[in-house]
Design an enzyme around this catalytic site. Structure first.
Site, PDB file in Angstrom:
ATOM      1  CG  ASP A 249     -20.082 -11.909  25.303  1.00  0.00           C
ATOM      2  OD1 ASP A 249     -20.730 -11.953  24.923  1.00  0.00           O
ATOM      3  OD2 ASP A 249     -19.655 -10.564  26.512  1.00  0.00           O
TER       4      ASP A 249
ATOM      5  CG  ASP B 138     -22.065  -5.135  21.631  1.00  0.00           C
ATOM      6  OD1 ASP B 138     -21.242  -4.383  21.118  1.00  0.00           O
ATOM      7  OD2 ASP B 138     -23.745  -5.354  20.816  1.00  0.00           O
TER       8      ASP B 138
ATOM      9  CG  ASP C   7     -24.267 -11.405  22.514  1.00  0.00           C
ATOM     10  OD1 ASP C   7     -25.022 -10.679  23.215  1.00  0.00           O
ATOM     11  OD2 ASP C   7     -22.730 -10.829  23.304  1.00  0.00           O
TER      12      ASP C   7
END
Length: 221
Positions: free
Chosen positions: A177, A16, A14
């Site tokens: 995240d 961001d 990922d």
């Protein structure tokens, strides 16, 4: 190498909240778009909890907060267009790499792992951000939230990446995240690894049940 990489042939990250903290730039663009519509700014703290489902959902949350009710489709269209314009003019000047990211990406490249990027951020913003950190050469494939009809937590982007490289899902690792990353990875049949420092709507990412958690991506290598 970290034990979670045993048997792994392809690693997908990922962006961001995993590789970069982009909220400062996102918040500036959100607040500028709200200002264009005559609405009060949201501020960085609120934007931090709204990130993760793509730019249109981000603006929908911002408009709902500012107006006290969900926006109409017309208002959302105007707000999203304003956001894209502001963010596109400066997508990276306040964004920073998280500690350990460069070491992890350099180490994985030296070890010969193919690495892909799957983000819900519009694809047009990926290259400028990676180029700002000199990381554009680390990724063999990048998918944005508008690259396919589906975005995370739908597994389709991850399955697309696995098929592109000809690697069975069981040999792939998804690193993210948020619960959306873990859900997408699990649904695609990927192994999953989480970092606890990113954006997960105020929830501990461990609650999503990843196969592993590292405090820093440098632990991978």
């Amino acid at each position: 190498m970290h034990p979670i990489l045993t048997g792994i042939r392809l690693i997908t990250f990922d962006l961001d909240g995993t590789l970069v903290d982009s909220v400062p730039d996102l918040a500036v663009a959100v607040d500028a778009a709200l200002s264009d519509l005559g609405l009060a700014p949201a501020g960085e703290a609120k934007v931090r909890d709204w990130v993760g489902n793509g730019s249109r959902v981000l603006m929908a949350r911002a408009l709902a907060e500012a107006q006290g009710q969900p926006p109409t489709e017309d208002a959302l269209d105007r707000g999203h267009e304003a956001f894209l314009g502001h963010y596109g003019r400066d997508p990276g000047s306040r964004t920073c790499l998280y500690p350990g990211v460069r070491e992890a990406l350099d180490g994985l490249r030296c070890a010969g792992y193919p690495v892909a990027l799957v983000t819900n951020k519009p694809a047009a913003f990926i290259a400028p951000i990676l180029a700002g950190f000199g990381l554009e050469g680390h990724f063999a494939l990048c998918l944005g939230g508008d690259s396919l009809p589906q975005k995370k937590p739908d597994p389709a982007p991850l399955l697309h990446v696995a098929a592109h490289f000809g690697v069975a899902p069981a040999g792939c690792l998804m690193v993210g995240d948020s619960r959306h990353d873990i859900a997408a990875g699990r649904a695609a049949g990927f192994r999953t690894l989480a970092v606890p420092y990113g954006y997960n709507h105020g929830e501990p990412v461990r609650d999503s049940g990843p196969d592993g958690v590292v405090e820093s991506l440098a632990e991978l290598v």
